[in-house]
Design an enzyme around this catalytic site. Structure first.
Site, PDB file in Angstrom:
ATOM      1  N   LYS A 284       7.398 -20.934  68.156  1.00 50.46           N
ATOM      2  CA  LYS A 284       6.548 -20.104  68.525  1.00 50.46           C
ATOM      3  C   LYS A 284       5.525 -19.270  66.862  1.00 50.46           C
ATOM      4  CE  LYS A 284       4.707 -15.473  70.260  1.00 50.46           C
ATOM      5  NZ  LYS A 284       3.631 -15.808  70.537  1.00 50.46           N
TER       6      LYS A 284
ATOM      7  N   HIS B 207      12.065 -15.503  71.343  1.00 49.26           N
ATOM      8  CA  HIS B 207      10.972 -16.160  71.352  1.00 49.26           C
ATOM      9  C   HIS B 207      11.452 -17.653  71.138  1.00 49.26           C
ATOM     10  CE1 HIS B 207       7.994 -13.240  72.296  1.00 49.26           C
ATOM     11  NE2 HIS B 207       7.417 -14.080  73.333  1.00 49.26           N
TER      12      HIS B 207
HETATM   13  P1  NAD Z   1       1.324 -25.212  72.526  1.00 50.79           P
HETATM   14  O1  NAD Z   1       1.891 -25.318  71.065  1.00 50.79           O
HETATM   15  O2  NAD Z   1       2.379 -25.266  73.105  1.00 50.79           O
HETATM   16  O3  NAD Z   1      -0.050 -25.492  73.240  1.00 50.79           O
HETATM   17  C1  NAD Z   1      -1.205 -25.198  72.376  1.00 50.79           C
HETATM   18  C2  NAD Z   1      -2.096 -26.099  72.618  1.00 50.79           C
HETATM   19  O4  NAD Z   1      -3.061 -25.920  71.838  1.00 50.79           O
HETATM   20  C3  NAD Z   1      -1.464 -27.573  71.993  1.00 50.79           C
HETATM   21  O5  NAD Z   1      -1.087 -28.668  72.705  1.00 50.79           O
HETATM   22  C4  NAD Z   1      -2.557 -27.722  70.867  1.00 50.79           C
HETATM   23  O6  NAD Z   1      -2.613 -29.260  70.256  1.00 50.79           O
HETATM   24  C5  NAD Z   1      -4.095 -27.083  71.337  1.00 50.79           C
HETATM   25  N1  NAD Z   1      -4.995 -26.416  70.326  1.00 50.79           N
HETATM   26  C6  NAD Z   1      -4.405 -26.194  68.915  1.00 50.79           C
HETATM   27  N2  NAD Z   1      -5.585 -25.602  68.882  1.00 50.79           N
HETATM   28  C7  NAD Z   1      -6.951 -26.285  69.414  1.00 50.79           C
HETATM   29  C8  NAD Z   1      -7.898 -26.488  69.881  1.00 50.79           C
HETATM   30  N3  NAD Z   1      -8.726 -25.508  68.045  1.00 50.79           N
HETATM   31  N4  NAD Z   1      -8.835 -26.578  70.066  1.00 50.79           N
HETATM   32  C9  NAD Z   1      -8.290 -27.376  71.581  1.00 50.79           C
HETATM   33  N5  NAD Z   1      -6.813 -27.108  71.662  1.00 50.79           N
HETATM   34  C10 NAD Z   1      -6.514 -26.478  70.900  1.00 50.79           C
HETATM   35  O7  NAD Z   1       1.578 -23.295  72.526  1.00 50.79           O
HETATM   36  P2  NAD Z   1       1.866 -22.025  74.153  1.00 50.79           P
HETATM   37  O8  NAD Z   1       2.946 -22.229  74.089  1.00 50.79           O
HETATM   38  O9  NAD Z   1       1.453 -23.610  74.698  1.00 50.79           O
HETATM   39  O10 NAD Z   1       1.563 -21.152  73.395  1.00 50.79           O
HETATM   40  C11 NAD Z   1      -0.712 -21.016  72.841  1.00 50.79           C
HETATM   41  C12 NAD Z   1      -0.973 -19.983  73.116  1.00 50.79           C
HETATM   42  O11 NAD Z   1      -0.808 -18.834  74.271  1.00 50.79           O
HETATM   43  C13 NAD Z   1      -0.218 -18.649  71.898  1.00 50.79           C
HETATM   44  O12 NAD Z   1      -0.368 -18.555  71.526  1.00 50.79           O
HETATM   45  C14 NAD Z   1       1.086 -18.051  72.448  1.00 50.79           C
HETATM   46  O13 NAD Z   1       1.366 -17.238  71.724  1.00 50.79           O
HETATM   47  C15 NAD Z   1       0.320 -17.724  73.831  1.00 50.79           C
HETATM   48  N6  NAD Z   1       0.763 -16.857  74.700  1.00 50.79           N
HETATM   49  C16 NAD Z   1       0.577 -16.351  75.436  1.00 50.79           C
HETATM   50  C17 NAD Z   1       0.901 -15.459  76.236  1.00 50.79           C
HETATM   51  C18 NAD Z   1       0.126 -14.629  77.597  1.00 50.79           C
HETATM   52  O14 NAD Z   1       0.858 -14.534  78.521  1.00 50.79           O
HETATM   53  N7  NAD Z   1      -0.921 -14.170  76.702  1.00 50.79           N
HETATM   54  C19 NAD Z   1       1.687 -16.377  77.369  1.00 50.79           C
HETATM   55  C20 NAD Z   1       2.799 -17.671  76.367  1.00 50.79           C
HETATM   56  C21 NAD Z   1       1.660 -17.894  75.419  1.00 50.79           C
END
Ligand code: NAD
Length: 227
Positions: free
Chosen positions: A138, A134
């Site tokens: 991440k 990744h």
């Molecule tokens: P990222 O860091 O780009 O985005 C996360 C966002 O959430 C940020 O804007 C952050 O400010 C916000 N955030 C953090 N704490 C928060 C809270 N308490 N309340 C509201 N917003 C909050 O990360 P990303 O790459 O978008 O990934 C986010 C999550 O999704 C990670 O856990 C990642 O592993 C997961 N993910 C899952 C899948 C899937 O298919 N299930 C795919 C990709 C990523």
């Protein structure tokens, strides 16, 4: 029928923005509110039909409690939870339909099914390894998808011995997972490569539509896809 209203948690993140872009192409769903770290969930949740969360593991308990309190289905894509955070997910799923998936892409969910089948067919003589890659920012390792692959392999091997997982964090890799089955004189590898976050976002929207029709319970993407 009017479009289902989504509250998006983590709206400014990479996945949040991918969900916004995918929802703009989907007349059946509309994002009516987005919240970020520090925003209260209470006011926004009342006027939505379903919540989608791609934020951070430490947000999950509050999101689960709010969804259970207001009776709103939850699609939870966030990964990297502690045991306590997972308990909050299980508790909320007694009151609302909750789709909790480490990976919303169709391809990875087929990889889960193929991994199970290959492990069953190849038997115990093959060494198993999981490799995932990744982007450099991440937070969790191994990825939620790698943990699910390990869980499937352990189920087939009945917890016989620990299966190694290798995590690479580099550049802007969206997500790659390989399961290696290494035997005497031959090796089988199953690999999935995500080229963009669109696949996860489209899958999460599909899960949101599906969750609106379900009774309370804990579901994964294999349930949504009927795999
Ligand atoms: P990222 O860091 O780009 O985005 C996360 C966002 O959430 C940020 O804007 C952050 O400010 C916000 N955030 C953090 N704490 C928060 C809270 N308490 N309340 C509201 N917003 C909050 O990360 P990303 O790459 O978008 O990934 C986010 C999550 O999704 C990670 O856990 C990642 O592993 C997961 N993910 C899952 C899948 C899937 O298919 N299930 C795919 C990709 C990523």
């Amino acid at each position: 029928m009017s479009a289902a209203r989504i509250l998006l948690v983590g709206a400014d993140g990479r996945m949040g923005q991918a969900v916004v872009a995918a929802a703009a192409q989907d007349p059946g769903l509309t994002i009516t509110a987005g919240i970020e770290r520090g925003d209260p969930i209470g006011p926004a949740i009342e006027s939505c039909d379903v919540v989608i969360d791609f934020s951070a593991a430490d947000a999950t308990e509050a999101v689960c409690q709010a969804c259970a309190q207001y009776g709103k289905p939850l699609v939870l894509g966030t990964t990297g939870h502690s045991a306590t955070q997972k308990e909050a997910v299980v508790a909320a799923a007694q009151k609302i339909p909750l789709v909790f998936a480490a990976n919303f892409s169709v391809g990875v969910n087929v990889l889960f099914a193929l991994t199970r089948r290959a492990a069953e067919l190849l038997g115990d003589d093959f060494d198993l390894e999981v490799v995932e890659m990744h982007h450099r920012t991440k937070k969790d390792a191994p990825s939620g998808t790698a943990k699910r692959l390990l869980e499937i392999l352990q189920e087939v091997r009945r917890g016989q011995h620990a299966i190694p997982a290798h995590s690479i964090r580099a550049g802007d890799i969206v997500g790659e997972h390989t399961v290696i089955f290494a035997g005497a004189g031959e090796r089988l590898e199953l690999t999935h490569r995500a080229a963009s976050r669109e696949t996860f976002a489209v899958g999460a929207l599909r899960a949101a539509r599906w969750a609106l029709e379900q009774p309370a319970g804990l579901y994964n993407m294999e349930d949504v896809l009927g795999l």
